[in-house]
Design an enzyme around this catalytic site. Sequence first.
Site, PDB file in Angstrom:
ATOM      1  N   ASP A  23       0.847  -1.189   0.000  1.00  0.00           N
ATOM      2  CA  ASP A  23       0.000   0.000   0.000  1.00  0.00           C
ATOM      3  C   ASP A  23       0.887   1.246   0.000  1.00  0.00           C
ATOM      4  O   ASP A  23       1.949   1.248  -0.622  1.00  0.00           O
ATOM      5  CB  ASP A  23      -0.929  -0.047   1.224  1.00  0.00           C
ATOM      6  N   HIS A  78      -3.648   6.075   3.756  1.00  0.00           N
ATOM      7  CA  HIS A  78      -4.340   4.924   3.175  1.00  0.00           C
ATOM      8  C   HIS A  78      -3.760   3.597   3.677  1.00  0.00           C
ATOM      9  O   HIS A  78      -4.486   2.696   4.120  1.00  0.00           O
ATOM     10  CB  HIS A  78      -4.239   5.028   1.654  1.00  0.00           C
ATOM     11  N   SER A 404     -11.194  -0.151  -0.982  1.00  0.00           N
ATOM     12  CA  SER A 404      -9.915  -0.230  -0.254  1.00  0.00           C
ATOM     13  C   SER A 404     -10.133  -0.599   1.200  1.00  0.00           C
ATOM     14  O   SER A 404      -9.292  -1.248   1.820  1.00  0.00           O
ATOM     15  CB  SER A 404      -9.181   1.111  -0.311  1.00  0.00           C
TER      16      SER A 404
END
Length: 614
Positions: A23, A78, A404
């Site tokens: 990621d 994220h 996600s």
Amino acid sequence: MGFPENVKRNPTVESDTIIGAIDTGIWPESESFNDKGFGPPPKKWEGVCKGGFNFTCNNKLIGARSYGSDSARDTQGHGTHTASTAAGNIVIGASFNGIAKGTARGAVPSSRIAAYNVCIPNQGCSSKDILAGFDDAIADGVDLITISIGQTSAVALDNDAVAIGSFHALQKGILVIQSAGNEGFRGSVASVAPWILTAGASITDRGFVTKVVLGNGSVLTGKSVNPFKLNGTTFPLVYGKEVSAKQCDEEAAKECIEGCLQDNLVKGRIVLCDDFVGRREAFRAGALGSIGTYEDVKADVTFIVPLPGSALTKHDFSVVQSYINSTKAPKIDILTSEPIRNLDAPRVASFSSKGPNSIIPNILKPDVVAPGVDILAAFSPKAPPSTIPSDKRSVSYSILSGTSMACPHVAGAAAYIKSLHPDWSPSAIKSALMTTAWRMNVEHNPDADFAYGSGHIDPVKAADPGLVYETVQDDYVKMLCGLGSNTTTIRNIFGVNVNCSEGFKINPKDLNYPSMTVNIGSFESNKSIPFSEKFARTVTNVGRANSTYKAKTSISSDYSINVNPSILTFGELNEKKTFEVTISGKFTGKMISAALEWSDGVHNVRSPIVVYID
């Protein structure tokens, strides 16, 4: 998901389970990755901590690498969010500035995490770096990989870095879970390889609303994540077109397009914008607050605002327009967000990318769905929570939405199953999650299986699925040959020495997959198409040694389903049985959504059967 803190666990094996998170990196100092109570890394771990300057790993976050940048430290938020959702510690009292306060925890809080930063801020995530991340994660000894990044649309498998990397992972017994994509429309699913477990997103039973109060006492309910509390009762309300520069035309001024609002005219005022994206310009210009509408915003997505703000439905927005047009000195107040109960949850999120699979039409994607809307998890204090760069707030936990966010829920569930069944193959774990998932309400999800795949995951049931559909490397290679892949391509890209002779090809619909899907061509609206399609499948008994399963199928006037044999009798564990499913009928619409369920009275092993046209 029906997955409380007190579920049955195998703590020793869970602690030896390593999740590789590919990621945007990770924030190592987060409480979600504290190693208090953790022993040394598992002996199988062969990775390193190359997080860069001032980056320290521990016995929870056991490894870190970075590609394309000099640090694995997450500055986007994220990667920290997804890693903590899959395997973050139990953290009591987590919240986003007091909103959604409660206990944050990953699905497998005792598991270890290795982070691979393959993304560069403002530049994206290159195929080269993604493949390097996969190679390192595999060599380091992770048990499964969660990757909430990929293409925005499906591409050929031999040009898809995640498909290639995950095939290499499969060869080493590592399951890869990937997000489906956030395009939302039919045929947009971007994660299409059958050896990947593809996750779509569902809404949860908790949402957030932000109420606004007009000067005349009317109360309207909008959506946003608004932690701000205005110091007063009501405040001056102005329309964007009233406080915009002359060079902006009326439509641009109404929408509060970037550069339109005049700073000196919005100070101390709340601005009404025809587009909720106008909150960005209102924030830049120094407005007190911003009111917008859902015009270009999905109604089930809640955005964190950089200033007091709320997004109203078109109807309620028109109420504010009427009020502002008929009132000499209009005023408004924006209240702090509060939680609500979503009574129609779980429902597939509007943004969740849907099938059919544009690359392999006879493989259903996504495979499953899991929570992906308004998810609270750990965050990078260096990242702006509202995604607006000039928002200088710093938070340790934030609320995000997307496939996600669904992906690490599924990855965590997969890790949970692996901790209970360490010897299970990637396809067995994937099958367990798919065949125990529950079919969602078609009325709320008109795209049916194309929206939710096999259904919404149920981790507790998946731990004891009864039967599994095993798929090995050769099966996937035969499918690649059947798709017309070049022998040289398979050798060079997927690393398999194979000759695609006639005897080494299968139609993707005959892959031993937990779902059954076939595309029967194009459709003329004034005709019905007779069809008869056959699927061959093999199941492996992982439930009770002596057991008998009976087939049950959905019933419709549009089709009939025959299962041969319709009874499977097992005398031992890991015994395999083969059967055929034939679905016949006349096709008069766009899609037939059927199902087969094997039951021994304890386990219910469900597979969707989908027949559709282009």
